[in-house]
Design an enzyme around this catalytic site. Structure first.
Site, short mmCIF file in Angstrom:
data_model
loop_
_atom_site.label_atom_id
_atom_site.label_comp_id
_atom_site.label_asym_id
_atom_site.label_seq_id
_atom_site.Cartn_x
_atom_site.Cartn_y
_atom_site.Cartn_z
N VAL A 1 -2.29 -1.58 1.20
CA VAL A 1 -1.03 -1.52 1.94
C VAL A 1 -0.82 -0.02 2.17
CG1 VAL A 1 1.44 -2.02 1.91
CG2 VAL A 1 -0.17 -3.65 0.89
N PRO A 2 -1.20 0.47 3.35
CA PRO A 2 -1.39 1.91 3.56
C PRO A 2 -0.13 2.74 3.75
CG PRO A 2 -1.86 0.74 5.58
CD PRO A 2 -1.56 -0.31 4.53
N CYS A 3 0.66 2.86 2.71
CA CYS A 3 1.86 3.70 2.77
C CYS A 3 1.50 5.16 2.96
CB CYS A 3 2.73 3.48 1.53
SG CYS A 3 1.90 3.80 -0.02
N HIS A 4 0.24 5.52 2.69
CA HIS A 4 -0.20 6.90 2.89
C HIS A 4 -0.19 7.30 4.37
CE1 HIS A 4 -3.93 4.49 3.10
NE2 HIS A 4 -4.31 5.38 4.00
#
Length: 183
Positions: free
Chosen positions: A136-139
């Protein structure tokens, strides 16, 4: 609630993978943030019993492929999280951010239907509470001025992930200029 815990190696450090019986990813955290992982599991699921198992081949294979440069390899992994309605909406939106791109907290808030610019603060808080690193690419969410801002697992990891995905130039890379004779 019973969940399964595995240790997974990564170029960014050892990771802790939490899945349910159906091999749906519930959390992915870095081992040096173990307390955060356990706090999040208690907060979202109550009393959780973790049983250690070898990491499932399909999940390890997808992570290995991602780290080898096949950036879309994580798209096949199933995730499920508990959290507030806003958190779940934000986390679902994060999975729709294409690899090799970034967005801002403000654009993410607008994409979720919020017109008030202050909603970016709430969206940022939900982004920061994401329990599933990398998948879950919160970056991929940065400040409106281009700054990286916070990352629950350290800005050095956020930068590494964005450089790996070619969403930003490596820090050590200087802009290329061509000098013409006489100029």
């Amino acid at each position: 609630m019973k969940m399964l815990l595995s240790h997974v190696a990564s170029p960014l450090g050892s990771m802790l993978l939490v899945i349910d019986a159906q091999q749906i990813v519930r959390a992915l955290d870095f081992e040096d943030y173990k307390a955060r992982l356990h706090r999040g599991l208690r907060e979202h699921y109550g009393d959780v019993e973790l049983m250690e198992i070898p990491a499932p081949t399909e999940i390890v294979w997808a992570l290995d492929r991602y780290f080898a440069g096949e950036l879309e390899a994580l798209d096949v992994l199933r995730t499920k999280t508990n959290g507030t309605e806003l958190q779940r909406r934000v986390w679902a939106a994060l999975r729709r951010i294409p690899t090799a791109t970034t967005t801002t907290y403000g654009r993410l808030a607008k994409g979720l239907g919020f017109d008030d610019p202050r909603a970016a603060i709430d969206v940022g808080a939900a982004n920061g509470a994401n329990p599933i690193a990398i998948i879950v690419p919160c970056h991929r969410v940065i400040a409106g001025n281009g700054d990286l801002k916070g990352y629950a697992w350290g800005l050095h990891r956020k930068r590494w992930l964005l450089e790996h995905e070619r969403a930003m130039a490596p820090e050590s890379e200087e802009p290329h200029t061509t000098m013409l004779p006489g100029f």
